[in-house]
Design a protein around this motif. Structure first.
Motif, short mmCIF file in Angstrom:
data_model
loop_
_atom_site.label_atom_id
_atom_site.label_comp_id
_atom_site.label_asym_id
_atom_site.label_seq_id
_atom_site.Cartn_x
_atom_site.Cartn_y
_atom_site.Cartn_z
N ILE A 289 0.74 -1.08 -0.15
CA ILE A 289 0.08 -0.38 -0.18
C ILE A 289 0.59 1.45 -0.10
CG2 ILE A 289 -1.42 1.49 1.40
CD1 ILE A 289 -2.72 -1.47 2.33
N ASN A 290 1.30 1.57 0.93
CA ASN A 290 3.01 2.80 0.94
C ASN A 290 3.78 3.00 -0.55
OD1 ASN A 290 2.37 3.00 3.49
ND2 ASN A 290 3.96 1.86 4.36
N ASP A 291 3.71 1.17 -0.53
CA ASP A 291 4.41 1.65 -2.49
C ASP A 291 3.58 2.35 -3.32
OD1 ASP A 291 7.42 0.61 -1.14
OD2 ASP A 291 6.68 -1.31 -2.08
N LEU A 292 2.69 1.56 -3.35
CA LEU A 292 1.66 2.24 -4.34
C LEU A 292 1.25 4.26 -4.40
CD1 LEU A 292 -0.99 -0.47 -4.59
CD2 LEU A 292 0.61 0.60 -6.26
N SER A 293 1.36 3.99 -2.56
CA SER A 293 1.09 5.01 -3.10
C SER A 293 2.17 6.52 -2.82
CB SER A 293 0.71 5.50 -0.77
OG SER A 293 -0.04 6.72 -0.47
N MET A 294 3.59 5.89 -2.63
CA MET A 294 4.36 6.50 -2.89
C MET A 294 4.33 6.66 -4.44
SD MET A 294 7.03 5.79 0.14
CE MET A 294 8.68 5.49 -0.92
N ALA B 14 -7.67 -2.76 -7.86
CA ALA B 14 -7.70 -1.21 -8.92
C ALA B 14 -7.24 0.04 -8.94
CB ALA B 14 -9.04 -1.23 -8.05
N VAL B 15 -6.22 -0.43 -7.31
CA VAL B 15 -5.74 0.76 -7.55
C VAL B 15 -4.26 1.23 -8.04
CG1 VAL B 15 -3.70 2.18 -6.10
CG2 VAL B 15 -5.34 1.85 -4.89
#
Lengths: 455, 70
Positions: A289-294, B14-15
């Motif tokens: 999640i953190n990687d995707l967020s970054m 999805a992201v």
């Protein structure tokens, strides 16, 4: 030969001595333990059986005893070698002497044991069960289940009071990251004869809530290294194999894997290790999640920067262009106006109205045009380029049109093309009949004035 | 769209799809803003699954306990 009847004691005494005489030595015997009990004084009482090679029926049965002095030696020896204690259902090779007692009857006295026979026998039995599971087509089934990336809802099979369950819960709920798990315990007996039925019942119970849970965890609550045999049980393995959710085991042993471990989706050594594994999966999910967020922030940032740079570039190249066009457009229009005024001054008064209207139109048109232009310059960034281009094209076109239109209407240009205007008494001649003979005419040509006389 | 009953895996996938879409530069500026908003909502949902206590799940567990006692 007629003899006196014997007393029971006398007869059994004879049986006792004939056994003693005929079987004076110890024998190595292979048998299966069907019952086993250790009493308070440390003596071990067993029942040994032998089954028919085909089927379950028993063809031989005898009581056996391991006296406490021998049992104190035999038990630890057996357990350290095989990794499991003596238990019912186990095949053993034991050294026995046959004994008979008038009061207690026939019994075997066990003095020694050969653990390697049991090891081989257990391995063979285990292999047989594995073969059976493979033949049934279920062996790989649980391992083929898809492990959810985030195993949040966990059904645990363990005994409620077991230390292992406590370790598991402590590790899971006390994880340093603050991850949230939902655990429901389905209590079961984890050792001994009841284990099979109890564990299968717990699995059935979880099955009735199958959609709710993500994974099943089977953990054994520590305790002795022995009593693992139930995890080599066919029916427990069979149920684990076919369970619709992935099963994780933490049975807590260092020795050979049990069949339950072999068929489970994920095999871990201890209950603590299972908890660590689950927390680890959350950790992976968290980092993802953190990687995707970054990645999202970076991508958007660079995209916005690119867009910004591009817009700035457009504006830089576009602005002088627009200014130039507007300047030229304005210049042209002014020039036209001046020239028209000049031309108009040379035209008769009655033409002045038309010229003024034209001039007016021209002014309005250029005014409108400038308003549209500035409005369009302020257009949104995304469409700036296309819009400006088409706008500029239109602008250019408009200017050209305007220029052309004016050219045709400018009398000077008309004269230049070879037309001429002839005046009589200061008035433009439109009808030949309006001019008498011998009249003085003035003709205006592009090159100058020509005087003439009608005949 | 970010739905409440989406699983972690669905939301994360999805992201990733949105990210790919942005990276290929196929998005219009207007769409971009919308998609970025959507992606950050999905990521929030994912984080929630890791940390937040869901009353709904706790309720079901409690019901199961009661059923067990009977």
């Amino acid at each position: 030969m007629e003899t006196q009847p014997l007393s029971l004691y006398q007869l059994l005494g004879q049986v006792k001595s004939s056994i003693k005489n005929n079987l004076p030595f110890a024998f190595w015997v292979i048998a299966e333990i069907s019952e086993l009990k250790v009493n308070y004084s440390g003596h071990c009482y067993l029942e040994l059986i032998e089954k028919e090679t085909t089927g379950e029926s028993i063809k031989a049965k005898a009581r056996a005893t391991i006296w406490s002095t021998a049992f104190r030696m035999i038990q630890p020896y057996f357990e350290t070698t095989t990794g499991t204690g003596l238990a019912s259902g186990m095949k053993v090779m034991v050294k026995v002497t046959a004994e008979f007692h008038e009061l207690y009857g026939f019994s075997l006295n066990i003095t020694d044991i050969e653990p390697s026979y049991t090891i081989g026998e257990m391995a063979r039995q285990k292999q047989e069960i594995i073969n059976r599971l493979v033949a049934d087509g279920v062996f790989d089934m649980n391992r083929a289940r898809v492990m959810p990336e985030l195993p949040r809802r966990i059904a645990v099979i363990s005994s409620r009071t077991a230390a292992g369950f406590g370790d598991f819960m402590k590790q899971l709920t006390g994880n340093p990251f603050g991850y949230k798990f939902y655990v429901k315990l389905f209590p079961a007996v984890m050792q001994g004869d009841e284990a099979e039925q109890s564990i299968v019942a717990a699995l059935d119970h979880i099955f009735s809530h199958e959609q709710f849970f993500d994974v099943v965890v089977i953990i054994r609550g520590g305790g002795a290294q022995s009593e693992l045999n139930c995890f080599n049980n066919y029916w427990i393995a069979y149920h684990i194999c076919q369970f619709p959710l992935p099963v994780l085991t933490g049975i807590g042993h260092e020795q050979d894997e049990t069949i339950a471990d072999l068929v489970a989706h994920t095999r871990l050594k201890t209950p603590t290790a299972v908890a660590e594994h689950l927390v680890g999966m959350y950790r992976i999910a968290d980092e993802r999640i953190n990687d995707l967020s970054m990645a999202l922030t970076d991508t958007v940032q660079s995209l916005v920067n690119d867009e910004k740079n591009l817009l700035e570039k457009y504006l830089l190249t576009l602005k002088p262009g627009i200014d130039k066009y507007l300047e030229r457009g304005g210049g042209n229009l002014r020039m036209l106006g001046i020239r028209m005024n000049a031309a108009a001054r040379r035209l008769p008064v009655r033409e002045h109205g038309a010229i003024a209207r034209m001039n007016d139109r021209l002014g309005r048109f250029s005014g409108e045009f400038l308003i549209t232009a500035s409005h369009k310059v302020m257009l949104r960034s995304g469409r700036l380029r296309e819009t400006s281009q088409s706008f500029l094209q239109q602008f250019k076109h408009n200017l050209e049109m305007l220029d052309k239109q004016n050219k045709y209407q400018d009398p000077f240009h008309i004269l230049k093309r070879g037309y001429s205007v002839t005046y009589y008494n200061g008035k433009v001649i439109k009808e030949p009949s309006s001019v008498p003979s011998k009249a003085d005419l003035t003709t205006r040509l592009a090159g100058g004035i020509l005087k003439s006389k009608t005949n | 769209m970010a739905k409440k009953n989406m699983t972690y895996s669905e939301a994360v996938t999805a992201v990733e799809d949105i990210l790919r879409l942005i990276e290929t530069g196929e998005l219009d500026v207007d769409e971009l803003a919308e998609k970025v908003k959507q992606a950050s909502e999905l990521l929030k949902l994912c984080k929630g699954k890791l940390f937040r206590t869901e009353k709904e799940i706790e309720k079901i567990l409690k019901e199961m306990d009661e059923e067990h006692k009977e």
